[in-house]
Design a protein around this motif. Structure first.
Motif, PDB file in Angstrom:
ATOM      1  N   GLY A 153       0.815  -1.201   0.000  1.00  0.00           N
ATOM      2  CA  GLY A 153       0.000   0.000   0.000  1.00  0.00           C
ATOM      3  C   GLY A 153       0.846   1.246   0.000  1.00  0.00           C
ATOM      4  N   SER A 154       0.180   2.385  -0.062  1.00  0.00           N
ATOM      5  CA  SER A 154       0.910   3.649  -0.071  1.00  0.00           C
ATOM      6  C   SER A 154       0.426   4.585   1.028  1.00  0.00           C
ATOM      7  CB  SER A 154       0.753   4.335  -1.427  1.00  0.00           C
ATOM      8  OG  SER A 154      -0.614   4.561  -1.711  1.00  0.00           O
ATOM      9  N   TRP A 155      -0.458   4.098   1.918  1.00  0.00           N
ATOM     10  CA  TRP A 155      -0.962   4.978   2.973  1.00  0.00           C
ATOM     11  C   TRP A 155       0.150   5.377   3.938  1.00  0.00           C
ATOM     12  CZ3 TRP A 155      -0.735   4.154   8.200  1.00  0.00           C
ATOM     13  CH2 TRP A 155      -0.424   2.862   8.637  1.00  0.00           C
ATOM     14  N   GLY A 156       1.274   4.644   3.917  1.00  0.00           N
ATOM     15  CA  GLY A 156       2.395   4.970   4.789  1.00  0.00           C
ATOM     16  C   GLY A 156       3.014   6.321   4.503  1.00  0.00           C
ATOM     17  N   TYR A 157       2.701   6.909   3.330  1.00  0.00           N
ATOM     18  CA  TYR A 157       3.213   8.247   3.046  1.00  0.00           C
ATOM     19  C   TYR A 157       2.572   9.292   3.954  1.00  0.00           C
ATOM     20  CZ  TYR A 157       5.215   6.294  -1.232  1.00  0.00           C
ATOM     21  OH  TYR A 157       5.948   5.554  -2.120  1.00  0.00           O
ATOM     22  N   ILE A 158       1.372   9.003   4.447  1.00  0.00           N
ATOM     23  CA  ILE A 158       0.683   9.955   5.318  1.00  0.00           C
ATOM     24  C   ILE A 158       1.439  10.139   6.636  1.00  0.00           C
ATOM     25  CG2 ILE A 158      -1.457  10.425   6.578  1.00  0.00           C
ATOM     26  CD1 ILE A 158      -2.963   8.981   4.338  1.00  0.00           C
ATOM     27  N   PRO A 159       1.797   9.060   7.354  1.00  0.00           N
ATOM     28  CA  PRO A 159       2.608   9.284   8.566  1.00  0.00           C
ATOM     29  C   PRO A 159       3.987   9.866   8.268  1.00  0.00           C
ATOM     30  CG  PRO A 159       2.337   6.937   8.146  1.00  0.00           C
ATOM     31  CD  PRO A 159       1.378   7.653   7.247  1.00  0.00           C
ATOM     32  N   ALA A 160       4.541   9.588   7.067  1.00  0.00           N
ATOM     33  CA  ALA A 160       5.830  10.187   6.704  1.00  0.00           C
ATOM     34  C   ALA A 160       5.698  11.706   6.605  1.00  0.00           C
ATOM     35  CB  ALA A 160       6.324   9.613   5.374  1.00  0.00           C
ATOM     36  N   LEU A 161       4.618  12.155   5.991  1.00  0.00           N
ATOM     37  CA  LEU A 161       4.357  13.588   5.911  1.00  0.00           C
ATOM     38  C   LEU A 161       4.055  14.145   7.299  1.00  0.00           C
ATOM     39  CD1 LEU A 161       3.923  16.147   4.240  1.00  0.00           C
ATOM     40  CD2 LEU A 161       1.548  15.413   3.876  1.00  0.00           C
TER      41      LEU A 161
END
Length: 280
Positions: A144-152
């Protein structure tokens, strides 16, 4: 000492973090962070033992410190577990750009000029070239790519923490040790609740001590000094030296030859730093 030198000292220590992290990649991340932050907090003890009022700070100030040190690492580790590590790291390195653009919103008497925005964007482009040009695993662990949200989110936390330290009541730099102490305890609680137990070797403890005294210790004290005395816009632009130095050192330690992308990134980031720091 000029504020920019304090900032460069913190940046130099942070460039060691990735290489140390590779050597300790078998250590659960919250355990690693907890031990390192607790070790770093020890640096404040000589000052605190002489003057215990150094840790008598407002609750809001302590909350801000824990928000910055614990919140940043908590979201970053979530991002690295659920998004491609190289790209997640790049998103996380939006924090220098966010420091520049958020400065006029969070700080009084700070205006954003075109030269600051141009330097920040040039620095981020250089960081992107350094990180993506180094190669790496681009496959997300869970697809998935939802992990970019916590990175931001982690980038936003560090940028806002860095700026808001100028908004809370004045506090001594030794209080950073209290921030690290509380954040370290919270990280160890996360380890106990979310991670499997681990057995550490003597070498692991030695590397953890180096990480705690350097990137997760002295660097935070230097960073606080820089923010108290310097221009947040200039410090944010200088911070792009962190991903450049970190990526270059990691490639050298791993035996990989430096590439054209590192050279180009160096030119772009140094140009951005010179442009930003010379701006009035």
């Amino acid at each position: 000492m000029p504020a920019n030198l304090y900032a460069l000292g913190a940046i130099a220590l942070w460039t060691l973090l990735a290489s140390l992290g590779v050597s300790l990649k078998h250590v659960p991340p919250f355990l690693l962070t907890g031990v390192a932050l607790l070790t770093g907090s020890v640096l404040a003890l000589p000052v605190v033992l002489r003057d215990r009022t150094q840790w008598k700070i407002a609750r809001a100030t302590l909350a801000l410190g824990v928000y910055g040190l614990f919140g940043f690492h908590f979201l970053l580790f979530i991002a690295l577990r659920h998004a491609p590590p190289v790209e997640a790291n790049l998103v996380n390195y939006l924090w220098p750009l966010l420091i520049v653009v958020l400065a006029p919103l969070l700080l009084k008497d700070v205006r954003l000029r075109t030269v600051h925005v141009a330097a920040a964007l040039l620095g981020f482009a250089g960081a992107a070239i350094a990180i993506l040009g180094s190669g790496g695993d681009s496959v997300s662990p869970d697809g998935g790519s939802w992990g970019y949200i916590p990175a931001l989110g982690s980038a936003l936390i560090w940028a806002s923490y860095s700026l808001l330290t100028k908004r809370v009541p004045a506090f001594p730099t030794a209080a950073i040790g209290l921030f690290g102490l509380v954040s370290g305890v919270l990280s160890l609680l996360c380890h106990w609740a979310l991670e499997s137990a681990a057995v550490l070797s003597a070498q692991d403890w030695l590397l953890l001590a180096v990480m705690g005294l350097g990137p997760l210790g002295a660097a935070f004290f230097l960073w606080d000094k820089a923010l108290k005395q310097g221009d947040a816009r200039q410090i944010g632009i200088l911070s792009y030296l962190t991903p450049l130095g970190s990526t270059a050192l990691l490639m050298l330690v791993s035996g990989r030859a430096l590439t054209w992308s590192i050279g180009l990134a160096a030119v772009m980031i140094i140009s951005a730093a010179l442009l930003g720091t010379r701006a009035k």
